[in-house]
Design an enzyme around this catalytic site. Sequence first.
Site, PDB file in Angstrom:
ATOM      1  N   LYS A  52       0.753  -1.113   0.031  1.00 44.38           N
ATOM      2  CA  LYS A  52       0.027   0.016   0.060  1.00 44.38           C
ATOM      3  C   LYS A  52       0.854   1.297   0.004  1.00 44.38           C
ATOM      4  O   LYS A  52       0.538   2.395  -0.846  1.00 44.38           O
ATOM      5  CB  LYS A  52      -1.045   0.164   1.140  1.00 44.38           C
ATOM      6  N   GLN A  96      -5.073  -1.382   9.437  1.00 42.16           N
ATOM      7  CA  GLN A  96      -4.567  -2.836   8.993  1.00 42.16           C
ATOM      8  C   GLN A  96      -5.336  -3.906   9.912  1.00 42.16           C
ATOM      9  O   GLN A  96      -4.882  -4.000  11.126  1.00 42.16           O
ATOM     10  CB  GLN A  96      -3.001  -3.315   8.776  1.00 42.16           C
ATOM     11  N   ASP A 119     -11.240   2.750   3.674  1.00 37.47           N
ATOM     12  CA  ASP A 119     -11.494   1.196   3.616  1.00 37.47           C
ATOM     13  C   ASP A 119     -12.818   1.111   3.234  1.00 37.47           C
ATOM     14  O   ASP A 119     -13.101  -0.215   3.085  1.00 37.47           O
ATOM     15  CB  ASP A 119     -10.980   0.510   5.000  1.00 37.47           C
TER      16      ASP A 119
END
Length: 292
Positions: A52, A96, A119
């Site tokens: 990422k 995460q 997200d």
Amino acid sequence: MILIDGKKIAKEIREEIKNEISNFKAEGKRSPGLVVILVGDNPASEVYVRNKAKACEEVGFLSVLEKHDSSISEVKLLELIESYNKNKNFDGILVQLPLPKHIDERKVIEAISPLKDVDGFHPVSAGNLMIGNDTFFSCTPWGVQELLARYNIETEGKHVVIVGRSNIVGKPAAMILLQKKKFANAIVTVCHSAAKNISEYTTQADILIAAMGSPEFIKADMVKEGAVVIDVGTNRVEDAENPKGYRLTGDVLFNEVAPKCSYITPVPGGVGPMTIAMLLKNTLKSYKLYGN
Ligand code: NAP
């Protein structure tokens, strides 16, 4: 049969974003910023996070990795998130997952400002998606829709059957493809482990989305002739012939199913690369909507 090349499409998207960012920079504007928060040392998470960060840097985003020991307290993590909620240089916050057991994932997801929820996991984003408002879509299912769109695959009135109902793939995929919009407006069926005879559903699919995490579960006799098959599954299976000792495989038995399909995604190189591309798109969207 046409192979859907997610790697190529994801690269195209990254190039498009990179061009937009260089235009912003030429106008003297700041770059979009994404902070990724990693707790603990899960090796798979470290790889995802590194990928990422690399993708952010390549397109010209400000990218910060907040790496914390697994002993960080929930309170400290929530405070950290709040500091980035207030920080005007950052448009996206990604924590995460999974998190260590002593930290409540739900609290963490809800602590992220819905304006920076790139997200798309916050209940506000999920709720907005449900009622058809513009919002941050969960990256992987949004990537599935983008693949369908870029290959100009008609979805309107088609029967989409999704196997899997997770909050990050199956359910948002259903909500995205149900919307009364272009490259959506489908008739959607969602299957899960309580389905007694899963083939009864999958053989009806014009577009079959496998998101179950069960290696090569979908066989040729479970797929209709001419169907579009999107394989979200990413599973490691032992492979003594592979130097790594494993290989990646999807939820679809590719070699058997592919000859029956009009379109199919491979694993790897199908849906996988789209997730990060859509994360970048969400971050850019946040920047444009709320960042100035
Ligand atoms: P998950 O949370 O484990 O959910 C799996 C879903 O599949 C559940 O709803 C489960 O049903 C259903 N399921 C499992 N076995 C089934 C069966 N035999 N018949 C019918 N339904 C079944 O998984 P996830 O997070 O959604 O991920 C799914 C797959 O996508 C995994 O392989 C994951 O690695 C992959 N993935 C890839 C990406 C990417 O490419 N970037 C991103 C996310 C996920 P129940 O709800 O009844 O348990």
